[in-house]
Design a protein around this motif. Structure first.
Motif, PDB file in Angstrom:
ATOM      1  N   THR A  32     -21.691  13.424   5.478  1.00 17.45           N
ATOM      2  CA  THR A  32     -21.153  12.117   5.844  1.00 17.45           C
ATOM      3  C   THR A  32     -19.768  12.255   6.471  1.00 17.45           C
ATOM      4  O   THR A  32     -19.479  11.621   7.488  1.00 17.45           O
ATOM      5  N   ALA A  33     -18.938  13.102   5.880  1.00 15.25           N
ATOM      6  CA  ALA A  33     -17.584  13.302   6.413  1.00 15.25           C
ATOM      7  C   ALA A  33     -17.647  13.900   7.813  1.00 15.25           C
ATOM      8  O   ALA A  33     -16.917  13.470   8.710  1.00 15.25           O
ATOM      9  N   ARG A  35     -20.140  13.704   9.950  1.00 19.53           N
ATOM     10  CA  ARG A  35     -20.713  12.711  10.864  1.00 19.53           C
ATOM     11  C   ARG A  35     -19.630  11.723  11.297  1.00 19.53           C
ATOM     12  O   ARG A  35     -19.530  11.379  12.462  1.00 19.53           O
ATOM     13  N   GLN A  36     -18.821  11.279  10.355  1.00 21.68           N
ATOM     14  CA  GLN A  36     -17.759  10.324  10.672  1.00 21.68           C
ATOM     15  C   GLN A  36     -16.740  10.957  11.615  1.00 21.68           C
ATOM     16  O   GLN A  36     -16.298  10.326  12.570  1.00 21.68           O
ATOM     17  N   GLU A  37     -16.399  12.207  11.362  1.00 24.19           N
ATOM     18  CA  GLU A  37     -15.439  12.903  12.217  1.00 24.19           C
ATOM     19  C   GLU A  37     -15.971  13.017  13.642  1.00 24.19           C
ATOM     20  O   GLU A  37     -15.256  12.792  14.613  1.00 24.19           O
ATOM     21  N   GLN A  39     -18.185  11.071  15.086  1.00 27.80           N
ATOM     22  CA  GLN A  39     -18.185   9.738  15.692  1.00 27.80           C
ATOM     23  C   GLN A  39     -16.793   9.360  16.178  1.00 27.80           C
ATOM     24  O   GLN A  39     -16.642   8.806  17.273  1.00 27.80           O
ATOM     25  N   GLU A  40     -15.783   9.673  15.383  1.00 27.45           N
ATOM     26  CA  GLU A  40     -14.405   9.360  15.785  1.00 27.45           C
ATOM     27  C   GLU A  40     -14.001  10.163  17.023  1.00 27.45           C
ATOM     28  O   GLU A  40     -13.362   9.624  17.930  1.00 27.45           O
TER      29      GLU A  40
END
Length: 55
Positions: A32-33, A35-37, A39-40
Motif C-alpha cells: 500500500t505504501a 502504491r501510494q508513493e 501514485q504521488e
C-alpha cells in the motif's frame, strides 16, 4: 518471535511460523505504501508536464 529467537536453541518451526506471520502482516502495508508513493510520483510528473505545456 523475539522470545523464541532469544532461546539457547530456538525451535526452527516456531521461528519460521512467526516470520511468516510477520511477513503476512507487513507485506500488505508495504504494498500500500509503495502504491501510494508511485501514485504521488506519477501525479507529480503529470503536473510537471501540464505546467511545461502551459495547461
Amino acid at each position: 518471535m523475539l522470545a523464541e529467537v532469544r532461546q539457547p536453541q530456538p525451535e526452527p518451526r516456531k521461528v519460521r511460523k512467526a516470520v511468516a506471520a510477520l511477513r503476512g502482516f507487513l507485506v500488505p502495508i508495504a504494498t500500500t505504501a509503495a502504491r501510494q508513493e508511485v501514485q504521488e510520483l506519477a501525479q507529480h510528473g503529470i503536473d510537471n508536464l501540464n505546467h511545461a505545456i502551459g495547461m
